[in-house]
Design a protein around this motif. Structure first.
Motif, short mmCIF file in Angstrom:
data_model
loop_
_atom_site.label_atom_id
_atom_site.label_comp_id
_atom_site.label_asym_id
_atom_site.label_seq_id
_atom_site.Cartn_x
_atom_site.Cartn_y
_atom_site.Cartn_z
N HIS A 203 2.26 -10.69 -2.00
CA HIS A 203 1.00 -10.96 -1.30
C HIS A 203 0.99 -10.19 0.02
CE1 HIS A 203 -1.10 -13.90 -3.76
NE2 HIS A 203 0.07 -14.42 -4.07
N TRP A 204 -0.21 -9.71 0.38
CA TRP A 204 -0.38 -8.92 1.62
C TRP A 204 -1.62 -9.41 2.34
CZ3 TRP A 204 -3.60 -4.01 1.87
CH2 TRP A 204 -3.52 -3.40 3.14
N ASP A 205 -1.50 -9.56 3.66
CA ASP A 205 -2.63 -10.08 4.43
C ASP A 205 -3.70 -9.04 4.73
OD1 ASP A 205 -1.56 -8.50 6.45
OD2 ASP A 205 -0.72 -10.18 7.58
N GLY A 206 -3.47 -7.78 4.31
CA GLY A 206 -4.47 -6.74 4.47
C GLY A 206 -4.44 -6.04 5.81
N THR A 207 -3.45 -6.36 6.67
CA THR A 207 -3.41 -5.75 8.00
C THR A 207 -2.48 -4.55 8.05
OG1 THR A 207 -1.58 -7.10 8.86
CG2 THR A 207 -3.82 -8.01 9.03
N ALA A 208 -2.85 -3.58 8.87
CA ALA A 208 -2.00 -2.40 9.06
C ALA A 208 -0.72 -2.77 9.78
CB ALA A 208 -2.77 -1.35 9.86
N THR B 260 1.15 -5.54 9.45
CA THR B 260 2.13 -6.02 8.47
C THR B 260 2.68 -4.85 7.65
OG1 THR B 260 1.14 -8.21 8.32
CG2 THR B 260 2.45 -7.47 6.44
N GLU B 261 1.80 -3.98 7.25
CA GLU B 261 2.20 -2.81 6.46
C GLU B 261 3.19 -1.94 7.24
OE1 GLU B 261 -0.10 0.59 3.75
OE2 GLU B 261 -1.20 -0.56 5.28
N ALA B 262 2.92 -1.73 8.52
CA ALA B 262 3.80 -0.90 9.36
C ALA B 262 5.16 -1.56 9.54
CB ALA B 262 3.14 -0.65 10.71
N LYS B 263 5.18 -2.88 9.68
CA LYS B 263 6.45 -3.59 9.86
C LYS B 263 7.32 -3.46 8.62
CE LYS B 263 8.47 -8.05 11.08
NZ LYS B 263 8.24 -9.46 11.49
N ILE B 264 6.73 -3.60 7.44
CA ILE B 264 7.49 -3.45 6.19
C ILE B 264 8.09 -2.06 6.11
CG2 ILE B 264 7.28 -3.33 3.68
CD1 ILE B 264 5.08 -5.48 3.91
N LYS B 265 7.30 -1.05 6.43
CA LYS B 265 7.78 0.34 6.35
C LYS B 265 8.90 0.60 7.34
CE LYS B 265 6.10 5.12 6.31
NZ LYS B 265 4.89 5.99 6.40
N GLU B 266 8.75 0.09 8.56
CA GLU B 266 9.74 0.33 9.60
C GLU B 266 11.06 -0.36 9.29
OE1 GLU B 266 10.41 -0.58 14.39
OE2 GLU B 266 8.46 -0.94 13.45
N GLU B 267 10.99 -1.56 8.74
CA GLU B 267 12.21 -2.36 8.53
C GLU B 267 12.89 -2.11 7.19
OE1 GLU B 267 10.94 -6.11 11.43
OE2 GLU B 267 11.17 -6.44 9.26
N THR B 268 12.16 -1.53 6.22
CA THR B 268 12.74 -1.40 4.87
C THR B 268 12.60 -0.01 4.26
OG1 THR B 268 10.72 -2.00 3.66
CG2 THR B 268 12.12 -3.81 4.44
N MET C 256 4.14 -12.76 2.81
CA MET C 256 5.54 -13.11 3.01
C MET C 256 6.06 -12.69 4.38
SD MET C 256 7.56 -10.27 0.71
CE MET C 256 7.38 -8.51 1.06
N VAL C 257 5.38 -11.74 5.04
CA VAL C 257 5.82 -11.25 6.35
C VAL C 257 5.17 -12.02 7.48
CG1 VAL C 257 5.97 -9.24 7.86
CG2 VAL C 257 6.15 -8.94 5.38
N SER C 258 3.84 -12.11 7.45
CA SER C 258 3.11 -12.71 8.58
C SER C 258 2.83 -14.20 8.41
CB SER C 258 1.78 -11.97 8.76
OG SER C 258 0.92 -12.23 7.64
N GLY C 259 2.87 -14.67 7.17
CA GLY C 259 2.51 -16.06 6.91
C GLY C 259 1.02 -16.30 6.89
N LYS C 260 0.23 -15.24 7.03
CA LYS C 260 -1.23 -15.35 7.03
C LYS C 260 -1.77 -15.43 5.60
CE LYS C 260 -1.79 -12.71 11.32
NZ LYS C 260 -2.36 -11.46 11.92
N PRO C 261 -2.98 -15.93 5.43
CA PRO C 261 -3.58 -15.96 4.09
C PRO C 261 -3.71 -14.55 3.52
CG PRO C 261 -4.81 -17.35 5.60
CD PRO C 261 -3.83 -16.58 6.44
#
Length: 492
Positions: A442-447, A449-457, A476-481
């Motif tokens: 699941h993804w909250d649709g925000t850039a 969250t996307e940037a954090k996933i890329k930077e950390e993994t 799973m990252v932000s806890g947002k809907p």
């Protein structure tokens, strides 16, 4: 040839080196004197030609017409569409002068400073700008639409880290560019071309793909939406294997392309573009091949059947005579065949060479086979050998090639499906993504969250896939809907 195979790195030892070794040793390509560029050798180019011919025929079934546009693009064109130039500015090769002259000592040539261009020219990284500048002279009325053109050409994108086929500074591709009278028609065309790509890649190249739409961060520079096919390599990494783009009216407005509609009003047309490249050969290698070399699906193999006779004296001619009607029968079915009776290579060398090059079927006949009316048949995908009756050989080979095409695809599909994981826990994801695979999250649709996933993994959102049901959930990252489930993976 035994030495060549011995020196082929095993996939389990170093997958990346195995790939590089195989490109060279199978005679597909080699490095060139120009940094970041490659020489595609005849065998590699023959595979590309097969892909090109199949793809081109599929395009034309949908109404696509081929054209050709200039390699060099005025620099000012790239600044017309802001997002487009921002996306490609760092990759552009720039022509600044138009002449060389002899050096003062006469031992070399230098750029003539008096031959500086008034406006620099860009070696095309893609052709939206020059094509839409051209379309201004082609599109005047609603009767001129839809306009659906494609060109097969080379492009240049200055790359710092390159790998043959997967990422090179210069590569071969096709780029389609279309203009339409409505956004609905343009979107339908973009989706249609994505389905054409999936058809060719799955049903001919035997590479299973997931179709989907890119996130805003990952979409093509200047596009409203980018559609993609994503393939999984044997190491679990993703490879973007083809894209089509809905461009909205961005390029039409940037180049002031307007037409008179049926109500006699001026309108801007709606645009798409779509492209696949020689990167597909990288996918072909990485998805199917093994520690013995290439494994080529029969529909894409330049050579589908090789016949190796083993005999002495009169036996050689007798074997040749026996195979003559078989060769004709196979060729009448459109199957490519080579009868290899060259005396300067031992049979063992030939066997290893054809395995390395991925020739789907090998037929061998020796003196005893000649007496018994039998032939040894080997299939490259499983390396299984079988001695069979010579009678009915043409039909047997045809059926075997059909079975191999299905088997190669199913093997790749099962591998891909076994490595698609649903994941709701970010800490678990960070550990597991290191080993490869497609993660449905699941993804909250925000850039952000996307940037954090890329930077950390080092993993990216590959697409919002069409094949999986979209359900509400929690990121799973932000806890947002979350309203999307996306495919996340490390990629080439």
């Amino acid at each position: 040839m035994a030495k060549e195979l011995k020196e082929l790195t095993k996939r389990a030892d170093n997958y990346s080196q195995w790939y590089n070794d195989l490109v060279i040793k199978a005679g597909l390509a080699e490095l060139s004197p120009v940094r970041g560029c490659m020489v595609i050798k005849p065998y590699g180019y023959a595979i590309w030609e097969k892909v090109q011919q199949i793809m081109d025929a599929k395009f034309k079934e949908t109404g696509v017409q081929n054209a050709y546009f200039p390699l060099l693009i005025p620099k000012s064109f790239l600044s017309r569409e802001a997002e487009h130039v921002k996306g490609f500015a760092k990759e552009c090769a720039v022509v600044t002068h138009y002449r060389l002259k002899a050096s003062e000592d006469g031992n070399s040539v230098v750029v003539d400073p008096a031959a500086k261009l008034e406006e620099e020219l860009i070696v095309r990284p893609t052709s939206e700008t020059i094509i839409w500048n051209t379309y201004k002279g082609w599109i005047h009325s609603w009767r001129d639409l839809p306009l659906v053109c494609n060109q097969w050409c080379n492009v240049m994108r200055w790359e710092m880290r390159t790998r043959p086929f997967l990422r090179t500074s210069e590569f071969l591709w096709q780029e389609g560019h279309t203009a339409h009278s409505s956004s609905e028609e343009a979107r339908a065309r973009a989706e249609q071309m994505l389905h054409v790509y999936a058809d060719v890649v799955e049903n001919y190249m035997a590479v299973p793909v997931l179709q989907g739409v890119k996130s805003a961060t990952e979409r093509f520079a200047g596009a409203v939406d980018t559609y993609t096919i994503e393939a999984m390599m044997q190491d679990g990494k993703a490879l973007q294997s083809g894209t089509s783009h809905f461009l909205g009216q961005n390029f039409a407005k940037a180049f002031d392309v307007q037409y008179i509609d049926k109500e006699n009003k001026l309108q801007y047309p709606w645009a798409t573009s779509f492209g696949v490249s020689t990167r597909l050969l990288g996918a072909l290698i990485m998805v199917h091949s093994d520690d013995n070399g290439l494994v080529l699906p029969p529909k894409i193999a330049p050579l589908q059947v090789v016949i190796v006779p083993i005999g002495k004296g009169d036996q050689q001619q007798a074997i040749a005579d026996k195979f003559a009607p078989v060769i004709k029968g196979l060729r009448d079915l459109g199957i490519t065949v080579k009868y290899d009776d060259a005396e300067n290579k031992r049979p063992g060398f030939k066997f290893a060479d054809y395995e390395l090059r991925g020739v789907p079927v090998r037929l061998v006949m020796g003196g005893r086979d000649l007496e018994n009316g039998t032939v040894e048949i080997m299939r490259r995908d499983t390396l299984e050998k079988e001695t069979v009756s010579f009678d009915g050989l043409v039909e047997r080979v045809k059926n075997l090639l059909d079975d191999m095409q299905k088997n190669i695809f199913e093997k790749a599909r099962k591998y891909r499906d076994a490595h698609v994981y649903e994941c709701e826990n970010y800490e678990e994801f960070k550990e597991r993504v290191k080993d490869g695979g497609f993660f449905l999250c699941h993804w909250d649709g925000t850039a952000e969250t996307e940037a954090k996933i890329k930077e950390e993994t080092q993993a990216t959102i590959r697409c919002i896939p069409f094949a999986y049901e979209q359900t509400d959930g929690v990121d799973m990252v932000s806890g947002k809907p979350s309203k999307y489930r996306v495919i996340i993976a490390r990629s080439y």
